[in-house]
Design a protein around this motif. Structure first.
Motif, mmCIF file in Angstrom:
data_model
loop_
_atom_site.group_PDB
_atom_site.id
_atom_site.type_symbol
_atom_site.label_atom_id
_atom_site.label_comp_id
_atom_site.label_asym_id
_atom_site.label_seq_id
_atom_site.Cartn_x
_atom_site.Cartn_y
_atom_site.Cartn_z
ATOM 1 N N ARG A 81 -13.450 29.734 -27.175
ATOM 2 C CA ARG A 81 -13.392 31.036 -26.005
ATOM 3 C C ARG A 81 -14.337 31.296 -25.764
ATOM 4 N N VAL A 82 -15.422 31.092 -24.824
ATOM 5 C CA VAL A 82 -16.983 31.411 -23.967
ATOM 6 C C VAL A 82 -16.595 32.564 -22.677
ATOM 7 N N SER A 83 -16.956 33.046 -22.313
ATOM 8 C CA SER A 83 -17.375 33.522 -20.857
ATOM 9 C C SER A 83 -18.532 33.489 -20.223
ATOM 10 N N VAL A 84 -18.262 32.847 -18.886
ATOM 11 C CA VAL A 84 -19.690 32.690 -18.534
ATOM 12 C C VAL A 84 -19.649 33.079 -16.886
ATOM 13 N N TYR A 85 -20.347 33.731 -16.756
ATOM 14 C CA TYR A 85 -20.528 33.979 -15.064
ATOM 15 C C TYR A 85 -20.942 33.229 -14.523
ATOM 16 N N THR A 86 -20.000 32.921 -12.894
ATOM 17 C CA THR A 86 -20.748 31.413 -12.336
ATOM 18 C C THR A 86 -20.586 31.871 -11.083
ATOM 19 N N GLY A 87 -20.293 32.607 -10.564
ATOM 20 C CA GLY A 87 -20.901 33.624 -9.585
ATOM 21 C C GLY A 87 -19.339 32.877 -8.749
ATOM 22 N N GLN A 88 -18.776 32.270 -8.646
ATOM 23 C CA GLN A 88 -17.856 31.150 -8.075
ATOM 24 C C GLN A 88 -16.386 31.709 -8.170
ATOM 25 N N ASP A 89 -15.911 31.705 -7.024
ATOM 26 C CA ASP A 89 -13.742 32.088 -6.887
ATOM 27 C C ASP A 89 -13.007 31.594 -7.159
ATOM 28 N N PRO A 90 -12.182 32.150 -8.049
ATOM 29 C CA PRO A 90 -10.816 30.894 -8.126
ATOM 30 C C PRO A 90 -10.850 29.803 -7.527
ATOM 31 N N GLU A 91 -11.403 29.937 -6.418
ATOM 32 C CA GLU A 91 -10.729 28.281 -5.503
ATOM 33 C C GLU A 91 -12.264 27.081 -5.350
ATOM 34 N N ALA A 92 -12.707 28.018 -5.811
ATOM 35 C CA ALA A 92 -13.837 26.308 -6.219
ATOM 36 C C ALA A 92 -13.914 25.950 -7.165
ATOM 37 N N ILE A 93 -13.448 26.751 -7.975
ATOM 38 C CA ILE A 93 -12.707 26.255 -9.679
ATOM 39 C C ILE A 93 -11.682 25.581 -10.012
ATOM 40 N N LEU A 94 -10.346 25.599 -8.581
ATOM 41 C CA LEU A 94 -9.865 24.856 -8.973
ATOM 42 C C LEU A 94 -10.091 23.698 -8.085
ATOM 43 N N GLY A 95 -9.833 22.574 -8.822
ATOM 44 C CA GLY A 95 -10.036 20.990 -8.536
ATOM 45 C C GLY A 95 -10.986 20.822 -8.904
ATOM 46 N N ALA A 96 -12.398 21.568 -9.433
ATOM 47 C CA ALA A 96 -12.811 21.245 -10.047
ATOM 48 C C ALA A 96 -12.687 19.832 -11.073
ATOM 49 N N VAL A 97 -13.878 19.838 -12.173
ATOM 50 C CA VAL A 97 -13.931 19.126 -13.575
ATOM 51 C C VAL A 97 -14.424 19.918 -14.844
ATOM 52 N N VAL A 98 -13.452 19.944 -15.447
ATOM 53 C CA VAL A 98 -14.320 20.068 -17.273
ATOM 54 C C VAL A 98 -14.726 18.704 -17.399
ATOM 55 N N VAL A 99 -16.177 18.558 -18.232
ATOM 56 C CA VAL A 99 -16.413 17.816 -18.651
ATOM 57 C C VAL A 99 -17.468 18.006 -19.822
ATOM 58 N N VAL A 100 -16.480 17.381 -21.037
ATOM 59 C CA VAL A 100 -16.696 17.403 -22.489
ATOM 60 C C VAL A 100 -17.778 16.839 -23.446
ATOM 61 N N TYR A 101 -18.744 16.506 -23.890
ATOM 62 C CA TYR A 101 -20.427 15.797 -23.336
ATOM 63 C C TYR A 101 -20.746 16.060 -25.520
ATOM 64 N N ASP A 102 -21.022 14.798 -25.728
ATOM 65 C CA ASP A 102 -20.924 14.311 -27.066
ATOM 66 C C ASP A 102 -22.206 15.173 -27.722
ATOM 67 N N TYR A 103 -23.339 14.597 -28.456
ATOM 68 C CA TYR A 103 -24.562 14.959 -29.050
ATOM 69 C C TYR A 103 -25.244 14.573 -28.091
ATOM 70 N N GLY A 104 -25.127 14.007 -26.713
ATOM 71 C CA GLY A 104 -26.324 13.507 -25.839
ATOM 72 C C GLY A 104 -25.611 12.941 -24.480
ATOM 73 N N LEU A 105 -24.311 12.548 -24.054
ATOM 74 C CA LEU A 105 -23.846 11.690 -23.423
ATOM 75 C C LEU A 105 -22.328 12.667 -22.187
ATOM 76 N N VAL A 106 -21.996 12.610 -21.397
ATOM 77 C CA VAL A 106 -21.000 12.904 -21.450
ATOM 78 C C VAL A 106 -19.916 11.990 -21.958
ATOM 79 N N MET A 107 -18.632 12.589 -22.236
ATOM 80 C CA MET A 107 -17.464 11.647 -22.980
ATOM 81 C C MET A 107 -16.487 11.549 -22.115
#
Length: 180
Positions: free
Chosen positions: A104-130
């Motif tokens: 679990r992590v907290s991040v202050y993005t300064g974004q409204d929930p509406e901006a987050i909805l529809g975006a994407v979560v990206v998981v990286y390996d040691y050096g690349l987007v996976m």
């Protein structure tokens, strides 16, 4: 701020020792765009001088009861520095390793929930987007993830991760819950 509660399988074993020097290394980040065309990380540059996602990373753990030695993990991390063809062979060799991560992590993005909805979560390996998954609303997230969250709004969820088009390794699986 934004809270991410993640439970991911099949993440990079080289992340066992934490992130490397590559941008995004071992990261779980929210991005603008789609999985076919991943955009910049999701935050308000007007409210944040630095990218808050720079410090967000995971540490992978073996889930097969096999303790990898520091030397083996060092080899996996060093593979990220090898020539591209050697790197591809090394990724193929280590695919049998089953690693996961929870956190679990907290991040202050300064974004409204509406901006987050529809975006994407990206998981990286040691050096690349996976892997990548779209963020959507959820009705019934997993109770174990909810137990560690202090939600002020209905949670959003990214699941059904897919391997990004140019990534040669396996896709991560699992889910990420996002709370505002």
């Amino acid at each position: 701020g934004t809270q991410l509660c993640y439970d991911l399988l099949d993440v990079d074993p080289a992340c066992n020792l934490g992130p490397g020097l590559h941008e995004g290394s071992c990261g779980v980040h929210a991005h603008r765009g789609t999985c076919a065309a991943v955009g910049p990380r999701l935050y308000s540059s007007a409210q944040r001088a630095r990218d808050p996602w720079d410090s967000v990373s995971y540490t992978s753990e073996s889930r097969v009861g096999r303790a990898s030695t520091t030397a083996e993990l060092g080899l996996l991390q060093a593979s990220s520095l090898l020539a591209q063809d050697e790197l591809s062979r090394e990724r193929s060799r280590r695919r049998y390793l089953m690693f996961n991560t929870k956190g679990r992590v907290s991040v202050y993005t300064g974004q409204d929930p509406e901006a987050i909805l529809g975006a994407v979560v990206v998981v990286y390996d040691y050096g690349l987007v996976m892997s990548c998954a779209r963020i959507a609303t959820t009705q019934a997230p997993h109770p174990a993830l909810l137990a560690n969250a202090s939600a002020t709004s209905r949670p959003m969820r990214a699941a059904d991760f897919a391997r990004v088009l140019d990534y040669e390794g396996p896709a991560a699986s699992g889910q990420v819950l996002i709370f505002e």
